[in-house]
Design an enzyme around this catalytic site. Structure first.
Site, PDB file in Angstrom:
ATOM      1  N   ASP A  77      -2.261 -49.583 -19.088  1.00 23.57           N
ATOM      2  CA  ASP A  77      -3.207 -48.860 -18.243  1.00 23.57           C
ATOM      3  C   ASP A  77      -3.128 -49.306 -16.782  1.00 23.57           C
ATOM      4  O   ASP A  77      -3.325 -48.499 -15.872  1.00 23.57           O
ATOM      5  CB  ASP A  77      -4.629 -49.070 -18.779  1.00 23.57           C
ATOM      6  N   GLY A  78      -2.859 -50.585 -16.547  1.00 22.19           N
ATOM      7  CA  GLY A  78      -2.739 -51.077 -15.179  1.00 22.19           C
ATOM      8  C   GLY A  78      -1.595 -50.404 -14.439  1.00 22.19           C
ATOM      9  O   GLY A  78      -1.733 -50.028 -13.270  1.00 22.19           O
ATOM     10  N   ASN A 150     -10.359 -45.118 -11.938  1.00 22.76           N
ATOM     11  CA  ASN A 150     -11.336 -45.618 -12.904  1.00 22.76           C
ATOM     12  C   ASN A 150     -12.695 -45.881 -12.275  1.00 22.76           C
ATOM     13  O   ASN A 150     -13.697 -45.303 -12.672  1.00 22.76           O
ATOM     14  CB  ASN A 150     -10.845 -46.905 -13.568  1.00 22.76           C
ATOM     15  N   ASP A 180     -24.957 -59.069 -10.555  1.00 24.00           N
ATOM     16  CA  ASP A 180     -23.663 -59.626 -10.166  1.00 24.00           C
ATOM     17  C   ASP A 180     -22.783 -58.579  -9.502  1.00 24.00           C
ATOM     18  O   ASP A 180     -21.784 -58.913  -8.865  1.00 24.00           O
ATOM     19  CB  ASP A 180     -22.929 -60.189 -11.390  1.00 24.00           C
ATOM     20  N   TYR A 193     -14.067 -50.753 -17.348  1.00 21.89           N
ATOM     21  CA  TYR A 193     -15.019 -51.782 -16.907  1.00 21.89           C
ATOM     22  C   TYR A 193     -16.459 -51.347 -17.168  1.00 21.89           C
ATOM     23  O   TYR A 193     -17.298 -52.116 -17.643  1.00 21.89           O
ATOM     24  CB  TYR A 193     -14.787 -52.034 -15.417  1.00 21.89           C
ATOM     25  N   SER A 196     -17.603 -51.921 -20.675  1.00 20.74           N
ATOM     26  CA  SER A 196     -17.746 -53.335 -21.041  1.00 20.74           C
ATOM     27  C   SER A 196     -19.092 -53.921 -20.627  1.00 20.74           C
ATOM     28  O   SER A 196     -19.504 -54.962 -21.133  1.00 20.74           O
ATOM     29  CB  SER A 196     -16.602 -54.157 -20.422  1.00 20.74           C
ATOM     30  N   ALA A 215     -24.519 -57.321 -15.100  1.00 19.94           N
ATOM     31  CA  ALA A 215     -25.456 -58.441 -15.308  1.00 19.94           C
ATOM     32  C   ALA A 215     -26.708 -58.271 -14.451  1.00 19.94           C
ATOM     33  O   ALA A 215     -27.035 -59.125 -13.621  1.00 19.94           O
ATOM     34  CB  ALA A 215     -24.767 -59.775 -15.018  1.00 19.94           C
TER      35      ALA A 215
END
Length: 295
Positions: A77-78, A150, A180, A193, A196, A215
């Site tokens: 994916d990168g 993304n 965060d 991301y 997640s 967070a």
């Protein structure tokens, strides 16, 4: 049938490249011109992995050379995100061949390689447009327009204290996030991301964006889905006086005085999905979505 194909690749997967020699040879036999990205080609030659005497190369420094029918991304994916960032507004469909682990964006697996040349030449695939994000970043005294497929994330620079992020939608104040960081995700990035840290999954064609904190200091601040035609502005306060901005993992430190303005890019990136492959099947096989561990 003549086709011009451009190939990008992951240098860390060079040991897997030799098995594609037959694949590229069959494409050439069917009349396709195969053109390799110059840095990738040079690396393969230096490591004795591939012989390019029958192929052309091109440099990404001259994007005018990107004029063809299909782009192939060899890697995970990168690599796909890197390729999409270079292809950008050229609108050439990108086909991802997975050499990584998860490969959520890379639609082709080893089992597809035998039939892939025929499918490419006869264009037996679907093209799916994917939303891109746009922002402006100061670099060396100039303001540069940058894109992400993304997500664009604003993150704390150090590991000690969280940051405050005031978010505005189309000029209207939304919220002050104590966290965060904050992620602005496309539907494509909803399985990356954003997922997640608790964000929802969106269908790739959804006309939406996701705002999700990283967070968060408050349990009452949940991810929110917004229309993708709303301009977003983020104003950051940090004890360190700076913060990180990340575009698909490409990061830069900015002073907190710099406001981040994010909007949908004026173009889409076209991705290739093979016939018989579906978004929901990918969710189930690669993310184990809906799998009941009790069975």
């Amino acid at each position: 049938m003549f086709m011009r194909l451009f190939v990008f690749g992951n240098k860390h997967k060079v040991n897997l490249i030799p098995r594609f020699s037959g694949f590229f040879k069959r494409l050439k036999e069917r009349g396709a011109e195969v053109v390799f990205e110059n840095d990738f080609a040079s690396y393969l030659v230096e490591n004795g992995v591939f012989d390019f005497k029958d192929y052309h190369t091109f440099s990404t420094e001259d994007r005018n050379l990107l004029n063809g029918d299909l782009v192939i991304s060899l890697g995970g994916d990168g690599t796909f995100l890197h390729t999409a960032n270079i292809v950008a507004d050229k609108q050439i469909p990108i086909l991802g061949i997975n050499l990584g682990r998860l490969g959520f964006l890379t639609d082709v697996q080893d089992c597809d390689l035998e039939f892939l040349p025929e499918m490419i030449i006869n264009k037996k695939f679907f093209v799916e447009p994917r939303t891109m994000l746009k922002t402006n970043i100061p670099i060396d005294g100039n303001v540069v327009e940058k894109y992400a497929m993304n997500e664009i994330a604003v993150l704390k620079q150090d590991s000690s204290s969280m940051i405050s992020i005031n978010a505005y939608l189309k000029g209207e104040y939304l919220h002050e996030y104590q966290a965060d960081g904050l992620i602005i995700s496309t539907p494509t990035g909803s399985t990356a991301y954003s997922l997640s840290v608790g964000g929802p999954i969106l269908m790739p064609e959804s006309p939406n964006l996701i705002i999700v904190p990283v967070a968060s200091h408050s349990l009452t601040v949940r991810p929110i889905v917004i229309p993708d035609d709303l301009d977003i502005e983020l104003r950051v306060n940090s004890r360190s006086g700076s913060y990180l901005i990340s575009l698909d993992g490409r990061s830069k430190v900015l002073p907190q005085e710099v406001k981040v303005k994010i909007s949908k890019a004026p173009f889409v990136v076209n991705t290739v999905r093979l016939k018989g492959h579906s978004f929901f099947n990918t969710l189930k096989t690669k993310l184990m979505w809906g799998v009941d561990a009790r069975k």
